[in-house]
Design an enzyme around this catalytic site. Structure first.
Site, PDB file in Angstrom:
ATOM      1  N   LYS A   1       0.836  -1.205   0.000  1.00  0.00           N
ATOM      2  CA  LYS A   1       0.000   0.000   0.000  1.00  0.00           C
ATOM      3  C   LYS A   1       0.874   1.259   0.000  1.00  0.00           C
ATOM      4  O   LYS A   1       0.605   2.208  -0.723  1.00  0.00           O
ATOM      5  CB  LYS A   1      -0.949  -0.023   1.218  1.00  0.00           C
ATOM      6  CG  LYS A   1      -2.048  -1.077   1.079  1.00  0.00           C
ATOM      7  CD  LYS A   1      -2.882  -1.266   2.352  1.00  0.00           C
ATOM      8  CE  LYS A   1      -3.868  -2.417   2.170  1.00  0.00           C
ATOM      9  NZ  LYS A   1      -4.689  -2.691   3.365  1.00  0.00           N
TER      10      LYS A   1
ATOM     11  N   GLN B   1      -4.398  -1.611   9.701  1.00  0.00           N
ATOM     12  CA  GLN B   1      -4.398  -2.937   9.076  1.00  0.00           C
ATOM     13  C   GLN B   1      -4.982  -3.982  10.027  1.00  0.00           C
ATOM     14  O   GLN B   1      -4.608  -4.053  11.196  1.00  0.00           O
ATOM     15  CB  GLN B   1      -2.963  -3.311   8.657  1.00  0.00           C
ATOM     16  CG  GLN B   1      -2.878  -4.583   7.821  1.00  0.00           C
ATOM     17  CD  GLN B   1      -3.542  -4.482   6.453  1.00  0.00           C
ATOM     18  OE1 GLN B   1      -3.640  -3.411   5.870  1.00  0.00           O
ATOM     19  NE2 GLN B   1      -4.009  -5.607   5.941  1.00  0.00           N
TER      20      GLN B   1
ATOM     21  N   ASP C   1     -10.866   2.972   4.278  1.00  0.00           N
ATOM     22  CA  ASP C   1     -11.178   1.540   4.211  1.00  0.00           C
ATOM     23  C   ASP C   1     -12.691   1.320   4.100  1.00  0.00           C
ATOM     24  O   ASP C   1     -13.143   0.227   3.768  1.00  0.00           O
ATOM     25  CB  ASP C   1     -10.707   0.846   5.506  1.00  0.00           C
ATOM     26  CG  ASP C   1      -9.419   0.057   5.308  1.00  0.00           C
ATOM     27  OD1 ASP C   1      -9.153  -0.368   4.175  1.00  0.00           O
ATOM     28  OD2 ASP C   1      -8.708  -0.131   6.312  1.00  0.00           O
TER      29      ASP C   1
END
Ligand code: GUN
Length: 291
Positions: A52, A96, A119
């Site tokens: 990412k 994460q 997200d």
């Protein structure tokens, strides 16, 4: 059989994003900035987060990686999140998942400011998604929609069977595919570990989204001719012939399913790269919305 090439499609999207960033810079506007928090040293999570951050560099974003030790307390993590919420230079950030067991994941998800939740996991964004309101879509389902659209896979009125009801993939995917949208307008069945006669359902499916996390679960005898297959699985399976000691396996048994498929995503190189591209797209959106 047509391969839904997530690697190529994600590259195309990244080129489009890089062009938008160039334009922002020419206009003297802010450079998008994504931050990622990684707690612990889980191998897969470290790989994903590194990818990412690398992708940010590629498209001209700024990025910040915050690495915290496995034993980080929930309070400390919530504190880091609050700092990012209040940092005006950060347009969006992710924590994460999964997190170490001593940390309440839901509490963490809800601590992220929904306007920076690239997200799309915060209940505000999930609720807005379910109500067809503007929001950040979760990156993996968003990436699947984008693949279906760009390859012009017909979805209207089709029967989509989603296997798996996770908050990150299965649940949102089932909602999105049922909505009136370009890749959508479908009749959706959501199946899970308690579903009886799964094979009866999958044999009726025009499109199958396999997101249950069991390597090579979906086999050729479970699908009809002409099916479209979206394989979300990405499990590390031990393989002594590989230097790393493992290979990546999808939820679909590619050898037996692909000959019956009209469209199919490979693993790796299918859904995975799309997730990263759509995270970047959400970050660009977060930056552009924050005037
Ligand atoms: N773990 C697996 N997929 C994801 C994702 O899309 N976002 C975050 N934050 N964690 C994940």
């Amino acid at each position: 059989m047509i391969i839904l090439d997530g690697k190529k499609t994600s590259s195309d999207i990244k080129v489009e994003i890089a062009e938008s960033v160039k334009q922002l810079k020419i206009q003297g506007k802010k450079t998008p900035h994504l931050a990622a928090i990684l707690v612990g040293t889980d191998g897969a999570s470290m790989t994903y987060v590194t990818s990412k951050v690398k992708a940010c560099e590629l498209v001209g974003f700024n990025s910040t990686l915050i690495e915290l030790p496995e034993e980080t307390s929930e309070e400390k993590l919530l504190n880091e999140i609050e700092k990012l919420n209040n940092n005006n230079d950060i347009d969006g950030f992710i924590v994460q998942l999964p997190l170490p067991k001593h940390i309440d994941e839901q509490k963490v998800v809800e601590a992220v400011n929904p306007t920076k939740d690239v997200d799309g996991f915060h209940p505000t964004n999930v609720g807005r998604m379910a109500l067809d309101l503007p929001c950040f879509l979760p990156a993996t389902p968003y990436g699947i929609l984008e693949l279906l659209e760009r390859y012009q896979v017909e979805t209207q009125g089709k029967h989509v069977v989603v296997i798996g009801r996770s908050h990150i993939v299965g649940r949102p995917m089932s909602i999105l595919m049922s909505q009136k949208r370009k890749a959508g307008d479908a009749t959706v069945t959501i199946a899970h570990s308690r579903t009886k006669n799964l094979k009866e359902l999958t044999l009726q499916a025009d499109i199958i989204v396999a997101a249950l996390g069991i390597p090579e679960f979906l086999t050729g005898d479970m699908v009809k001719q002409g099916v479209t297959i979206i394989d979300v699985g990405i499990t590390r399976v031990g393989d002594a012939t590989k230097k790393s000691g493992y290979r990546l396996a999808g939820d679909v048994h590619f050898e037996s399913v692909s000959p019956k498929s009209a469209f199919i995503t490979p693993v790796p190189g299918g859904v995975g790269p799309m997730t990263i591209a759509m995270l970047l797209k959400n970050t660009l959106l977060a930056c552009e919305l924050k005037v």
